[in-house]
Design a protein around this motif. Structure first.
Motif, PDB file in Angstrom:
ATOM      1  N   LEU A  37     -16.793-111.464 -55.271  1.00 39.00           N
ATOM      2  CA  LEU A  37     -17.199-110.365 -54.383  1.00 39.00           C
ATOM      3  C   LEU A  37     -16.825-108.998 -54.957  1.00 39.00           C
ATOM      4  O   LEU A  37     -17.612-108.053 -54.898  1.00 39.00           O
ATOM      5  N   ILE A  38     -15.645-108.900 -55.520  1.00 32.90           N
ATOM      6  CA  ILE A  38     -15.198-107.641 -56.116  1.00 32.90           C
ATOM      7  C   ILE A  38     -16.131-107.225 -57.252  1.00 32.90           C
ATOM      8  O   ILE A  38     -16.549-106.069 -57.332  1.00 32.90           O
ATOM      9  N   ASN A  39     -16.484-108.152 -58.118  1.00 30.73           N
ATOM     10  CA  ASN A  39     -17.355-107.814 -59.243  1.00 30.73           C
ATOM     11  C   ASN A  39     -18.768-107.459 -58.788  1.00 30.73           C
ATOM     12  O   ASN A  39     -19.402-106.567 -59.358  1.00 30.73           O
ATOM     13  N   SER A  43     -20.308-103.738 -59.166  1.00 28.73           N
ATOM     14  CA  SER A  43     -21.584-103.530 -59.852  1.00 28.73           C
ATOM     15  C   SER A  43     -22.531-102.686 -59.010  1.00 28.73           C
ATOM     16  O   SER A  43     -23.214-101.797 -59.516  1.00 28.73           O
ATOM     17  N   PHE A  44     -22.567-102.955 -57.713  1.00 31.08           N
ATOM     18  CA  PHE A  44     -23.379-102.159 -56.795  1.00 31.08           C
ATOM     19  C   PHE A  44     -22.932-100.690 -56.821  1.00 31.08           C
ATOM     20  O   PHE A  44     -23.753 -99.774 -56.945  1.00 31.08           O
ATOM     21  N   LEU A  45     -21.626-100.478 -56.715  1.00 33.09           N
ATOM     22  CA  LEU A  45     -21.100 -99.110 -56.720  1.00 33.09           C
ATOM     23  C   LEU A  45     -21.385 -98.400 -58.043  1.00 33.09           C
ATOM     24  O   LEU A  45     -21.763 -97.226 -58.053  1.00 33.09           O
ATOM     25  N   LEU A  46     -21.214 -99.102 -59.158  1.00 36.29           N
ATOM     26  CA  LEU A  46     -21.479 -98.486 -60.455  1.00 36.29           C
ATOM     27  C   LEU A  46     -22.957 -98.137 -60.597  1.00 36.29           C
ATOM     28  O   LEU A  46     -23.304 -97.086 -61.133  1.00 36.29           O
ATOM     29  N   GLY A  47     -23.829 -99.001 -60.093  1.00 36.50           N
ATOM     30  CA  GLY A  47     -25.257 -98.690 -60.101  1.00 36.50           C
ATOM     31  C   GLY A  47     -25.547 -97.427 -59.308  1.00 36.50           C
ATOM     32  O   GLY A  47     -26.322 -96.566 -59.730  1.00 36.50           O
ATOM     33  N   CYS A 101     -23.436-116.973 -60.482  1.00 32.61           N
ATOM     34  CA  CYS A 101     -23.373-116.038 -59.345  1.00 32.61           C
ATOM     35  C   CYS A 101     -22.809-114.691 -59.766  1.00 32.61           C
ATOM     36  O   CYS A 101     -23.282-113.644 -59.313  1.00 32.61           O
ATOM     37  N   THR A 102     -21.810-114.698 -60.634  1.00 35.09           N
ATOM     38  CA  THR A 102     -21.208-113.440 -61.082  1.00 35.09           C
ATOM     39  C   THR A 102     -22.198-112.629 -61.907  1.00 35.09           C
ATOM     40  O   THR A 102     -22.393-111.436 -61.661  1.00 35.09           O
ATOM     41  N   VAL A 103     -22.825-113.257 -62.883  1.00 37.74           N
ATOM     42  CA  VAL A 103     -23.742-112.537 -63.770  1.00 37.74           C
ATOM     43  C   VAL A 103     -25.002-112.100 -63.015  1.00 37.74           C
ATOM     44  O   VAL A 103     -25.355-110.917 -63.009  1.00 37.74           O
ATOM     45  N   LEU A 104     -25.671-113.040 -62.363  1.00 44.04           N
ATOM     46  CA  LEU A 104     -26.899-112.684 -61.649  1.00 44.04           C
ATOM     47  C   LEU A 104     -26.616-111.790 -60.437  1.00 44.04           C
ATOM     48  O   LEU A 104     -27.355-110.846 -60.174  1.00 44.04           O
ATOM     49  N   THR A 108     -28.021-107.992 -60.135  1.00 43.33           N
ATOM     50  CA  THR A 108     -28.824-107.687 -58.951  1.00 43.33           C
ATOM     51  C   THR A 108     -28.186-106.573 -58.133  1.00 43.33           C
ATOM     52  O   THR A 108     -28.872-105.649 -57.677  1.00 43.33           O
ATOM     53  N   ALA A 109     -26.887-106.641 -57.939  1.00 39.61           N
ATOM     54  CA  ALA A 109     -26.185-105.608 -57.168  1.00 39.61           C
ATOM     55  C   ALA A 109     -26.277-104.249 -57.851  1.00 39.61           C
ATOM     56  O   ALA A 109     -26.467-103.228 -57.191  1.00 39.61           O
TER      57      ALA A 109
END
Length: 126
Positions: A37-39, A43-47, A101-104, A108-109
């Motif tokens: 969840l953190i990763n 990723s969403f925040l960095l995007g 799940c982490t990579v995809l 996606t996030a």
């Protein structure tokens, strides 16, 4: 140069503390849900941060603090790697699920975060 380093340091420290707090709150099990969840959230925040500051000629210090610092300190490749290897010893299926799940999920996030913030910028202009 010094202000950039300080911005990254403050952001990175904040991200690491936030990650620690989340990992303390979420229950641990054989499947490392908190790191996943953190990763994905990171990723969403960095995007979003990347999208927000794209093509802007100001805010470099804030971008470094939030992107490189906060998101970099919050997300964790090393913990992901260690947990994936530990899962391989328990279950190849669970390990593959975690890695996938982490990579995809992360890609996606990031993509969603980028488009959420790009959409907001389009609304601001229009």
């Amino acid at each position: 140069m010094l202000i950039r380093i300080l911005a990254i340091g403050v952001g990175g420290g904040s991200g690491a503390v936030l990650r620690y707090m989340i990992q303390e709150v979420l229950p641990s099990s054989i499947f490392p849900l908190s790191t996943l969840l953190i990763n994905i959230v990171g990723s969403f925040l960095l995007g979003g941060v990347t999208s927000y500051f794209m093509n802007r000629n100001r805010g470099e210090i804030l971008q470094l603090a939030l992107g490189t610092g906060l998101c970099g300190g919050f997300t964790t490749m090393s913990t992901f790697s260690a947990e994936a290897v530990a899962l391989m010893r328990e279950s190849i299926l669970l390990s593959g699920l975690y890695i996938g799940c982490t990579v995809l999920g992360g890609l996606t996030a990031y993509f969603i975060g980028q488009h959420v913030f790009l959409g907001r910028r389009s609304e601001e202009r229009g």
